[in-house]
Scaffold this active site. Sequence first.
Site, mmCIF file in Angstrom:
data_model
loop_
_atom_site.group_PDB
_atom_site.id
_atom_site.type_symbol
_atom_site.label_atom_id
_atom_site.label_comp_id
_atom_site.label_asym_id
_atom_site.label_seq_id
_atom_site.Cartn_x
_atom_site.Cartn_y
_atom_site.Cartn_z
ATOM 1 N N ASP A 179 43.881 36.381 44.002
ATOM 2 C CA ASP A 179 45.093 37.058 44.443
ATOM 3 C C ASP A 179 46.031 36.894 43.256
ATOM 4 O O ASP A 179 46.536 35.782 43.011
ATOM 5 C CB ASP A 179 45.675 36.380 45.685
ATOM 6 N N HIS A 180 46.241 37.951 42.476
ATOM 7 C CA HIS A 180 46.894 37.729 41.181
ATOM 8 C C HIS A 180 48.347 37.275 41.327
ATOM 9 O O HIS A 180 48.923 36.710 40.405
ATOM 10 C CB HIS A 180 46.749 38.942 40.252
ATOM 11 N N HIS A 242 49.148 39.441 48.949
ATOM 12 C CA HIS A 242 50.276 38.915 48.177
ATOM 13 C C HIS A 242 51.473 38.511 49.055
ATOM 14 O O HIS A 242 52.057 37.440 48.866
ATOM 15 C CB HIS A 242 50.765 39.950 47.163
HETATM 16 N N1 LIG Z 1 43.106 48.335 38.578
HETATM 17 C C1 LIG Z 1 43.963 47.472 39.118
HETATM 18 O O1 LIG Z 1 45.149 47.393 38.766
HETATM 19 C C2 LIG Z 1 43.503 46.530 40.176
HETATM 20 C C3 LIG Z 1 42.203 46.519 40.611
HETATM 21 N N2 LIG Z 1 41.807 45.619 41.559
HETATM 22 C C4 LIG Z 1 40.420 45.588 42.026
HETATM 23 O O2 LIG Z 1 39.534 45.450 40.910
HETATM 24 C C5 LIG Z 1 38.330 46.141 41.157
HETATM 25 C C6 LIG Z 1 38.103 47.141 40.029
HETATM 26 O O3 LIG Z 1 39.181 48.032 39.995
HETATM 27 P P1 LIG Z 1 39.375 49.097 38.809
HETATM 28 O O4 LIG Z 1 39.049 48.502 37.497
HETATM 29 O O5 LIG Z 1 40.713 49.667 39.025
HETATM 30 O O6 LIG Z 1 38.282 50.182 39.169
HETATM 31 P P2 LIG Z 1 37.689 51.354 38.235
HETATM 32 O O7 LIG Z 1 37.258 52.435 39.153
HETATM 33 O O8 LIG Z 1 38.611 51.679 37.121
HETATM 34 O O9 LIG Z 1 36.397 50.680 37.584
HETATM 35 C C7 LIG Z 1 35.182 50.533 38.288
HETATM 36 C C8 LIG Z 1 34.130 49.970 37.350
HETATM 37 O O10 LIG Z 1 32.903 49.855 38.041
HETATM 38 C C9 LIG Z 1 31.857 50.449 37.256
HETATM 39 N N3 LIG Z 1 30.821 50.921 38.184
HETATM 40 C C10 LIG Z 1 30.977 51.777 39.230
HETATM 41 N N4 LIG Z 1 29.795 51.936 39.879
HETATM 42 C C11 LIG Z 1 28.897 51.166 39.227
HETATM 43 C C12 LIG Z 1 27.510 50.890 39.421
HETATM 44 N N5 LIG Z 1 26.799 51.442 40.410
HETATM 45 N N6 LIG Z 1 26.891 50.039 38.568
HETATM 46 C C13 LIG Z 1 27.576 49.477 37.559
HETATM 47 N N7 LIG Z 1 28.888 49.684 37.327
HETATM 48 C C14 LIG Z 1 29.535 50.525 38.148
HETATM 49 C C15 LIG Z 1 32.574 51.563 36.503
HETATM 50 O O11 LIG Z 1 31.938 51.894 35.305
HETATM 51 P P3 LIG Z 1 30.865 53.077 35.099
HETATM 52 O O12 LIG Z 1 31.463 54.292 35.712
HETATM 53 O O13 LIG Z 1 30.714 53.141 33.617
HETATM 54 O O14 LIG Z 1 29.644 52.608 35.774
HETATM 55 C C16 LIG Z 1 33.863 50.843 36.144
HETATM 56 O O15 LIG Z 1 33.647 49.985 35.028
HETATM 57 C C17 LIG Z 1 38.488 46.775 42.537
HETATM 58 O O16 LIG Z 1 37.969 45.901 43.494
HETATM 59 C C18 LIG Z 1 39.996 46.876 42.700
HETATM 60 O O17 LIG Z 1 40.379 46.888 44.060
HETATM 61 C C19 LIG Z 1 42.674 44.684 42.071
HETATM 62 C C20 LIG Z 1 43.989 44.655 41.683
HETATM 63 C C21 LIG Z 1 44.523 45.581 40.728
HETATM 64 O O1 LIG Z 2 47.227 44.133 44.013
HETATM 65 C C1 LIG Z 2 47.976 45.055 43.755
HETATM 66 O O2 LIG Z 2 49.104 44.786 43.087
HETATM 67 C C2 LIG Z 2 49.767 45.799 42.360
HETATM 68 C C3 LIG Z 2 51.165 45.259 42.095
HETATM 69 O O3 LIG Z 2 51.040 44.141 41.274
HETATM 70 P P1 LIG Z 2 52.251 43.700 40.345
HETATM 71 O O4 LIG Z 2 51.764 42.471 39.687
HETATM 72 O O5 LIG Z 2 52.500 44.826 39.385
HETATM 73 O O6 LIG Z 2 53.416 43.488 41.240
HETATM 74 C C4 LIG Z 2 49.823 47.090 43.108
HETATM 75 O O7 LIG Z 2 50.322 48.101 42.254
HETATM 76 C C5 LIG Z 2 48.441 47.475 43.542
HETATM 77 O O8 LIG Z 2 48.495 48.652 44.346
HETATM 78 C C6 LIG Z 2 47.804 46.372 44.334
HETATM 79 O O9 LIG Z 2 46.431 46.679 44.545
#
Ligand SMILES: NC(=O)C1=CN([C@@H]2O[C@H](COP(=O)(O)OP(=O)(O)OC[C@H]3O[C@@H](n4cnc5c(N)ncnc54)[C@H](OP(=O)(O)O)[C@@H]3O)[C@@H](O)[C@H]2O)C=CC1
Ligand SMILES: O=C1O[C@H](COP(=O)(O)O)[C@@H](O)[C@H](O)[C@H]1O
Length: 488
Positions: A179-180, A242
Amino acid sequence: MSTDKPNAIIVIFGATGDLSKRKLFPSIYRLYKNGKIGEEFAVVGLARRPWTNDVFRENVRNSIEQSSSKEEDLEDFSSHFYYHSFDVTDTSSYDDLNNLLEDLEGHYQTDGNRIFYLAMAPEYFGSIANQLEENGLKNGKGWTRLVIEKPFGHDLDSAKELNNQIRHAFDEDQIYRIDHYLGKEMVQNIEVIRFANGIFEHLWNNRFISNIQITSSEKLGVEERARYYDHSGATRDMVQNHMLQMVALLAMEPPIKLTPEEIRSEKVKVLRALRLVDPEKVNEFFVRGQYGSSNSIKGYREEATDLANSTTETFVAGKVMIDNYRWAGVPFYIRTGKKMKEKSTKIVVEFNDIPMNLYYKNETEKHPNLLIINIQPNEGITLYLNAKKAGIGSIAEPIKLSYTNNGVDDINTPEAYEKLLYDCIIGDTTNFTHWDEVAHSWEFVDSLLDAWAAVTPDFPNYPAGSMGPEAADDLLEKDGFHWWPITD
Ligand SMILES: NC(=O)C1=CN([C@@H]2O[C@H](COP(=O)(O)OP(=O)(O)OC[C@H]3O[C@@H](n4cnc5c(N)ncnc54)[C@H](OP(=O)(O)O)[C@@H]3O)[C@@H](O)[C@H]2O)C=CC1
Ligand SMILES: O=C1O[C@H](COP(=O)(O)O)[C@@H](O)[C@H](O)[C@H]1O
């Protein structure tokens, strides 16, 4: 052979994704730059796209350059990164991954320590954990830890199912649920401000505090994450994790020791005491909202074609009650949303005003003492006291005693992900959420979502760029309070 710094191979599932690019690579870099990890580490990035090591390393360098000023040691740093094209649903690929890890363990002195970081969509978490176990990847020569991103489930039932899958493969003490917010400096500071100051603890209860307000507002909308967000909504995205974690830290009893187990057990007691939402009274306690277009800012339903009829909430405000001896009767007001006026996370602790204040200008004026914990964008603490207004007479006016963290050299102020990654490397689970916390938070959130499910909301109901629907202000006004401003 062990080295003087904790070292490990970090395997990132989802290494081409948004989280890796924006948060994980820059955080690993800062650990390297700040000397928290030495030269004996490797990062293996996994995803489907057919990148080479060189392409991956270039992406890593770019992501760091975008998040900080020009750095000179990026070539050395990125040489520790390896890419493995991999579909997690293809069970035959895990053997190759194991071979790669063993090769790297011959090259770097990591003592066989492995961190598997699941930065992928949550539907894959359970099966990846199982494959790591079945293919022997979790049985390295050192310790093995599994880091899991949020969301941990969609409701209590799915969270339980996911937990059972993961626990089938890993022990609870190997699981690091991120939980960041728990890595944010001022969120970690809540406990220290409360328990390291003699002046607060005896006032920290329902006899002296009238209400506590927690706001986490964002200016951004859903950006590239509409698919995930529309299935989630603000309650699952922000409240389940959060916001309730901040409530728990503000309300918990002092731990008897600073161990993860003791701190967690105090937080769990708070989460168990949350009053579940009574469907008959849901509107008395909670307000949901969705932003509509305003002044050329698009409304939520215009962000993507499949959101045109969405009833997903992008805003939640609520009055959370904790039914225990210390907090009975004190509302914890929470508020969070997208496309609001400001990006700000702030806690306001409002103390009871004295019964007859002779120093106010008139009877209607009130400025109770406030303790404000500024979590972001500025970090700090402000205490509002009343003091004599300069000049003739004895009229009181609020004055601020402030401490701010601003001005600290950026590279020395660790970011949430950097701290949490480091905690994982040194095996400190204090700032990760235990299953018990996750389960109780879902129980509360499910009671709210179930109560809401009975009625289709009338959305959109707040303009983009505002502080949410008016009903969120009424929530406090009917109790005789108001939201304190989120900017000083
Ligand atoms: N982005 C954010 O700010 C935040 C994200 N999170 C959590 O972090 C996690 C990742 O989020 P996010 O980075 O935004 O997601 P993205 O959709 O940007 O990235 C998903 C990743 O998964 C890979 N992927 C998808 N399917 C497969 C597969 N079958 N095999 C291998 N690799 C696969 C994709 O690469 P490729 O297509 O090359 O396979 C890509 O690297 C989620 O659980 C999200 O809820 C939590 C807080 C904040
Ligand atoms: O976990 C999450 O947090 C961000 C907000 O994080 P913050 O550190 O920028 O306050 C939120 O944008 C996102 O939707 C949620 O998945």
